[in-house]
Motif scaffolding. Structure first.
Motif, PDB file in Angstrom:
ATOM      1  N   ARG A   1       0.827  -1.218   0.000  1.00  0.00           N
ATOM      2  CA  ARG A   1       0.000   0.000   0.000  1.00  0.00           C
ATOM      3  C   ARG A   1       0.856   1.262   0.000  1.00  0.00           C
ATOM      4  O   ARG A   1       0.539   2.241  -0.680  1.00  0.00           O
ATOM      5  N   THR A   2       1.950   1.235   0.764  1.00  0.00           N
ATOM      6  CA  THR A   2       2.875   2.376   0.807  1.00  0.00           C
ATOM      7  C   THR A   2       3.450   2.632  -0.585  1.00  0.00           C
ATOM      8  O   THR A   2       3.507   3.770  -1.048  1.00  0.00           O
ATOM      9  N   LEU A   3       3.851   1.552  -1.265  1.00  0.00           N
ATOM     10  CA  LEU A   3       4.432   1.706  -2.608  1.00  0.00           C
ATOM     11  C   LEU A   3       3.387   2.222  -3.596  1.00  0.00           C
ATOM     12  O   LEU A   3       3.691   3.056  -4.452  1.00  0.00           O
TER      13      LEU A   3
ATOM     14  N   ASP B   1       9.897   2.531   9.744  1.00  0.00           N
ATOM     15  CA  ASP B   1      11.191   2.609   9.054  1.00  0.00           C
ATOM     16  C   ASP B   1      11.389   1.440   8.105  1.00  0.00           C
ATOM     17  O   ASP B   1      12.060   1.572   7.081  1.00  0.00           O
ATOM     18  N   LEU B   2      10.789   0.276   8.424  1.00  0.00           N
ATOM     19  CA  LEU B   2      10.844  -0.839   7.465  1.00  0.00           C
ATOM     20  C   LEU B   2      10.140  -0.419   6.170  1.00  0.00           C
ATOM     21  O   LEU B   2      10.669  -0.597   5.077  1.00  0.00           O
ATOM     22  N   LEU B   3       8.928   0.155   6.311  1.00  0.00           N
ATOM     23  CA  LEU B   3       8.199   0.619   5.121  1.00  0.00           C
ATOM     24  C   LEU B   3       9.025   1.672   4.391  1.00  0.00           C
ATOM     25  O   LEU B   3       9.107   1.682   3.165  1.00  0.00           O
ATOM     26  N   GLY B   4       9.667   2.559   5.172  1.00  0.00           N
ATOM     27  CA  GLY B   4      10.477   3.627   4.582  1.00  0.00           C
ATOM     28  C   GLY B   4      11.667   3.096   3.802  1.00  0.00           C
ATOM     29  O   GLY B   4      11.958   3.558   2.699  1.00  0.00           O
ATOM     30  N   VAL B   5      12.355   2.097   4.360  1.00  0.00           N
ATOM     31  CA  VAL B   5      13.564   1.598   3.683  1.00  0.00           C
ATOM     32  C   VAL B   5      13.193   0.786   2.440  1.00  0.00           C
ATOM     33  O   VAL B   5      13.878   0.827   1.428  1.00  0.00           O
ATOM     34  N   VAL B   6      12.058   0.070   2.500  1.00  0.00           N
ATOM     35  CA  VAL B   6      11.626  -0.682   1.311  1.00  0.00           C
ATOM     36  C   VAL B   6      11.236   0.292   0.191  1.00  0.00           C
ATOM     37  O   VAL B   6      11.601   0.107  -0.976  1.00  0.00           O
ATOM     38  N   ARG B   7      10.533   1.358   0.568  1.00  0.00           N
ATOM     39  CA  ARG B   7      10.163   2.365  -0.432  1.00  0.00           C
ATOM     40  C   ARG B   7      11.418   3.012  -1.037  1.00  0.00           C
ATOM     41  O   ARG B   7      11.534   3.155  -2.256  1.00  0.00           O
TER      42      ARG B   7
ATOM     43  N   ARG C   1      15.183   3.994  -5.400  1.00  0.00           N
ATOM     44  CA  ARG C   1      16.552   4.377  -5.770  1.00  0.00           C
ATOM     45  C   ARG C   1      17.621   3.600  -5.008  1.00  0.00           C
ATOM     46  O   ARG C   1      18.696   4.113  -4.745  1.00  0.00           O
ATOM     47  N   GLY C   2      17.299   2.358  -4.642  1.00  0.00           N
ATOM     48  CA  GLY C   2      18.295   1.570  -3.916  1.00  0.00           C
ATOM     49  C   GLY C   2      19.460   1.200  -4.811  1.00  0.00           C
ATOM     50  O   GLY C   2      19.264   0.787  -5.949  1.00  0.00           O
ATOM     51  N   PRO C   3      20.701   1.358  -4.313  1.00  0.00           N
ATOM     52  CA  PRO C   3      21.852   0.903  -5.091  1.00  0.00           C
ATOM     53  C   PRO C   3      21.984  -0.618  -4.999  1.00  0.00           C
ATOM     54  O   PRO C   3      21.321  -1.269  -4.189  1.00  0.00           O
ATOM     55  N   HIS C   4      22.840  -1.179  -5.831  1.00  0.00           N
ATOM     56  CA  HIS C   4      23.114  -2.603  -5.822  1.00  0.00           C
ATOM     57  C   HIS C   4      23.894  -2.936  -4.543  1.00  0.00           C
ATOM     58  O   HIS C   4      24.786  -2.202  -4.160  1.00  0.00           O
ATOM     59  N   GLY C   5      23.537  -4.012  -3.871  1.00  0.00           N
ATOM     60  CA  GLY C   5      24.325  -4.429  -2.709  1.00  0.00           C
ATOM     61  C   GLY C   5      23.480  -4.901  -1.543  1.00  0.00           C
ATOM     62  O   GLY C   5      22.244  -4.909  -1.599  1.00  0.00           O
TER      63      GLY C   5
ATOM     64  N   ARG D   1      13.991   7.015  11.030  1.00  0.00           N
ATOM     65  CA  ARG D   1      13.442   8.092  11.872  1.00  0.00           C
ATOM     66  C   ARG D   1      13.543   7.739  13.346  1.00  0.00           C
ATOM     67  O   ARG D   1      13.657   8.603  14.193  1.00  0.00           O
ATOM     68  N   TYR D   2      13.464   6.455  13.657  1.00  0.00           N
ATOM     69  CA  TYR D   2      13.495   6.007  15.055  1.00  0.00           C
ATOM     70  C   TYR D   2      14.839   5.366  15.376  1.00  0.00           C
ATOM     71  O   TYR D   2      15.328   4.544  14.600  1.00  0.00           O
ATOM     72  N   THR D   3      15.427   5.711  16.532  1.00  0.00           N
ATOM     73  CA  THR D   3      16.558   4.945  17.037  1.00  0.00           C
ATOM     74  C   THR D   3      16.024   3.611  17.567  1.00  0.00           C
ATOM     75  O   THR D   3      14.804   3.427  17.692  1.00  0.00           O
TER      76      THR D   3
END
Length: 352
Positions: free
Chosen positions: A25-27, A216-222, A227-231, A305-307
């Motif tokens: 849904r986020t995507l 933050d999981l949703l944020g990092v997947v988005r 624009r995620g680099p290879h790796g 965003r969260y520690t």
């Protein structure tokens, strides 16, 4: 390649589970994404919003037809699972994880339009042992190779993903090794553990823990999808929390037990459907784990965003005070696993 003017077409696996569904849904609501196709064996319970749902089993070669027919250019693999849960047995879980990933990658390999693959992996791949480094970097191997269970599934899956990346060098492959995801809505082995009214801990150990907030999981997947680099990247909130600090924060009593007794207690709790104690969970609660997130910030360009402490605090704020039923259950289980009844340590006296 692709339609940059129209945005990308993203296929997300594992949308019948809450985080997979929210990720899809986020995507779908993200500028630059034209369409999202959610795939799973069973339909999700909630509303998928703009996401088109396709009922398909990724263990079946039919997934290749879905990728081809829908003109998919990005695959987000969210369906690697840490507990059998609704999947049924451990054998079914392994098959969904390993065979499912193999079939998905075989389908992706024969998709000429594919430009990007994002895989949600886990820091569980590093294991947890007394010989661990203070912080694992992405190029380190676990100190003890897992012989079974979820950690072995993940190691196998990552091996297949690396093989895919070699065979399709034209595809950007981003693997996200996420720390334990936590938050008010997360149902997982670690959140079930912290929801227990009395927390069994391993005598003589105060493990270091790292968490990733569900948002933050949703944020990092988005971020990786756009624009995620290879790796391969470790993903976790900054800092660590000691288990003793987490227990104090929850204001729950704890019962320190020998490691074997915690394992036995785990099977009692699992049978009572209260919590899931896998060998990986027991290892984590004994030795803890720390991962270095320098590459996440500097190469992936993602800043949670969260520690770790804030992610845990947000989860803790959603918990209700402990009730009597499970206290009695744990007390009874503790008597079973130890010949003498263990005294519950009140959190006030807990200086751990």
């Amino acid at each position: 390649m692709g339609h940059p003017d129209h945005g990308s077409t993203v296929l997300v696996t594992g949308v019948s589970r809450d985080l997979g569904q929210r990720c899809a849904r986020t995507l779908a609501a993200t500028p630059g994404v034209a369409r999202v196709i959610g795939v799973d064996v069973v339909p999700p319970r909630g509303d998928l919003g703009e996401v088109s749902f396709v009922r398909a089993d990724i263990r079946n070669p039919v997934i290749a037809k879905v990728i081809a027919k829908e003109d998919v250019d990005t695959v987000v693999h969210m369906s690697v699972i840490s507990t059998p849960g609704s999947a049924g047995s451990r054998a079914t879980m392994k098959e969904l994880n390993v065979i499912g990933t193999m079939q998905l990658l075989a389908a992706a390999q024969s998709a000429p339009r594919l430009q990007r693959l994002v895989v949600k992996s886990t820091t569980t791949v590093y294991g947890a042992s007394s010989r661990d480094p203070a912080m694992f970097t992405e190029d380190m191997e676990p100190r003890r190779q897992p012989r079974s269970g979820y950690a072995k599934d993940v190691a196998e899956i990552e091996g297949y993903v690396r093989g895919f990346a070699r065979r399709r060098p034209d595809v950007t492959v981003t693997q996200l090794r996420c720390a334990n995801v936590i938050g008010p809505r997360v149902q997982s082995p670690i959140t079930s553990y912290f929801r227990l009214p009395v927390l069994p801990t391993v005598v003589g150990h105060d493990p270091r823990l790292q968490f990733l907030h569900e948002d933050d999981l949703l944020g990092v997947v988005r971020h990786a999808t756009l624009r995620g680099p290879h790796g391969t990247f470790n993903v976790a909130g900054d800092g660590i929390v000691m288990l003793s600090q987490a227990v104090r924060r929850l204001q729950r009593p704890r019962v320190p037990l020998p490691a074997g007794a915690v394992g036995n207690l785990g099977s009692v709790l699992r049978q009572a459907r209260v919590a899931e104690f896998s060998p990986e969970q027991l290892g984590l609660l004994t030795f803890g784990r720390g991962v270095d997130t320098t590459r996440m910030r500097e190469v992936l360009g993602f800043h949670p965003r969260y520690t770790t402490a804030e992610a845990f605090a947000d989860f803790a704020s959603s918990l209700t005070p402990t009730g009597g039923h499970t206290v009695r259950l744990i007390d009874r289980a503790t008597r079973l696993v130890e010949s003498r009844p263990a005294a519950l340590e009140p959190t006030g006296a807990d200086r751990g």
